[in-house]
Design a protein around this motif. Structure first.
Motif, PDB file in Angstrom:
ATOM      1  N   ARG A 168       5.156   2.005   7.303  1.00  0.00           N
ATOM      2  CA  ARG A 168       4.509   0.787   7.796  1.00  0.00           C
ATOM      3  C   ARG A 168       4.120  -0.105   6.626  1.00  0.00           C
ATOM      4  O   ARG A 168       2.967  -0.082   6.174  1.00  0.00           O
ATOM      5  CB  ARG A 168       3.270   1.151   8.609  1.00  0.00           C
ATOM      6  CG  ARG A 168       3.583   2.024   9.811  1.00  0.00           C
ATOM      7  CD  ARG A 168       2.351   2.351  10.622  1.00  0.00           C
ATOM      8  NE  ARG A 168       1.430   3.187   9.863  1.00  0.00           N
ATOM      9  CZ  ARG A 168       0.131   3.305  10.126  1.00  0.00           C
ATOM     10  NH1 ARG A 168      -0.402   2.618  11.112  1.00  0.00           N
ATOM     11  NH2 ARG A 168      -0.628   4.091   9.409  1.00  0.00           N
ATOM     12  N   ASP A 201       4.237   6.018   5.155  1.00  0.00           N
ATOM     13  CA  ASP A 201       4.214   6.234   6.602  1.00  0.00           C
ATOM     14  C   ASP A 201       5.200   5.313   7.335  1.00  0.00           C
ATOM     15  O   ASP A 201       5.243   5.289   8.556  1.00  0.00           O
ATOM     16  CB  ASP A 201       2.786   6.010   7.121  1.00  0.00           C
ATOM     17  CG  ASP A 201       2.586   6.524   8.528  1.00  0.00           C
ATOM     18  OD1 ASP A 201       3.146   7.592   8.862  1.00  0.00           O
ATOM     19  OD2 ASP A 201       1.867   5.859   9.305  1.00  0.00           O
ATOM     20  N   CYS A 259      -7.442   2.130   3.283  1.00  0.00           N
ATOM     21  CA  CYS A 259      -6.975   3.401   2.711  1.00  0.00           C
ATOM     22  C   CYS A 259      -7.894   3.879   1.600  1.00  0.00           C
ATOM     23  O   CYS A 259      -8.227   5.061   1.532  1.00  0.00           O
ATOM     24  CB  CYS A 259      -5.546   3.260   2.201  1.00  0.00           C
ATOM     25  SG  CYS A 259      -4.348   3.041   3.531  1.00  0.00           S
ATOM     26  N   CYS A 299       0.854  -1.184   0.000  1.00  0.00           N
ATOM     27  CA  CYS A 299       0.000   0.000   0.000  1.00  0.00           C
ATOM     28  C   CYS A 299       0.897   1.244   0.000  1.00  0.00           C
ATOM     29  O   CYS A 299       1.767   1.400   0.866  1.00  0.00           O
ATOM     30  CB  CYS A 299      -0.898   0.000   1.236  1.00  0.00           C
ATOM     31  SG  CYS A 299      -1.846   1.530   1.440  1.00  0.00           S
ATOM     32  N   TYR A 317       0.207   4.360   0.717  1.00  0.00           N
ATOM     33  CA  TYR A 317       0.017   5.244   1.869  1.00  0.00           C
ATOM     34  C   TYR A 317       0.709   4.699   3.113  1.00  0.00           C
ATOM     35  O   TYR A 317       1.399   5.430   3.813  1.00  0.00           O
ATOM     36  CB  TYR A 317      -1.471   5.463   2.154  1.00  0.00           C
ATOM     37  CG  TYR A 317      -2.179   6.251   1.087  1.00  0.00           C
ATOM     38  CD1 TYR A 317      -1.588   7.333   0.457  1.00  0.00           C
ATOM     39  CD2 TYR A 317      -3.472   5.919   0.700  1.00  0.00           C
ATOM     40  CE1 TYR A 317      -2.235   8.056  -0.516  1.00  0.00           C
ATOM     41  CE2 TYR A 317      -4.131   6.638  -0.278  1.00  0.00           C
ATOM     42  CZ  TYR A 317      -3.515   7.708  -0.885  1.00  0.00           C
ATOM     43  OH  TYR A 317      -4.159   8.427  -1.858  1.00  0.00           O
ATOM     44  N   TYR A 318       0.531   3.433   3.373  1.00  0.00           N
ATOM     45  CA  TYR A 318       1.198   2.823   4.523  1.00  0.00           C
ATOM     46  C   TYR A 318       2.716   2.841   4.336  1.00  0.00           C
ATOM     47  O   TYR A 318       3.460   3.097   5.280  1.00  0.00           O
ATOM     48  CB  TYR A 318       0.727   1.387   4.749  1.00  0.00           C
ATOM     49  CG  TYR A 318      -0.518   1.267   5.579  1.00  0.00           C
ATOM     50  CD1 TYR A 318      -0.500   1.563   6.934  1.00  0.00           C
ATOM     51  CD2 TYR A 318      -1.721   0.841   5.021  1.00  0.00           C
ATOM     52  CE1 TYR A 318      -1.634   1.444   7.716  1.00  0.00           C
ATOM     53  CE2 TYR A 318      -2.864   0.722   5.788  1.00  0.00           C
ATOM     54  CZ  TYR A 318      -2.816   1.022   7.138  1.00  0.00           C
ATOM     55  OH  TYR A 318      -3.943   0.904   7.911  1.00  0.00           O
ATOM     56  N   THR A 343       2.543  -2.503   4.335  1.00  0.00           N
ATOM     57  CA  THR A 343       1.296  -3.261   4.471  1.00  0.00           C
ATOM     58  C   THR A 343       0.862  -3.709   3.073  1.00  0.00           C
ATOM     59  O   THR A 343       0.978  -2.945   2.114  1.00  0.00           O
ATOM     60  CB  THR A 343       0.201  -2.369   5.096  1.00  0.00           C
ATOM     61  OG1 THR A 343       0.666  -1.899   6.360  1.00  0.00           O
ATOM     62  CG2 THR A 343      -1.100  -3.127   5.289  1.00  0.00           C
TER      63      THR A 343
END
Length: 70
Positions: A23, A21, A54, A15, A17-18, A25
């Motif tokens: 993280r 950040d 998300c 992902c 977005y993760y 995922t």
């Protein structure tokens, strides 16, 4: 469409977005980088792998803040 999604997720399994950040995922959904407003000319281009949560949050924000251009 399912074949396209599977191919994209094999190339970009995390992902975006993760990952941004810090993280990592797994992604389960493929989405357009730019809103296309159902305009076929804008449906080709770059796509991003996202986790289901998300994309769900993005759709809510898009519909309430941006004005529903999905």
């Amino acid at each position: 469409m399912e074949r396209f999604r599977d191919q994209n997720l094999r190339k970009h399994p995390l992902c975006a977005y993760y990952l941004a950040d810090g993280r990592p995922t797994a992604a389960s959904v493929v989405d357009h980088d730019l809103p296309h407003g159902h305009d076929p000319a804008l449906r080709v281009g770059k796509f991003t792998g996202l986790a289901m949560i998300c994309i769900a949050m993005f759709v809510v924000v898009e519909q309430t803040v941006i004005g529903g251009h999905t």
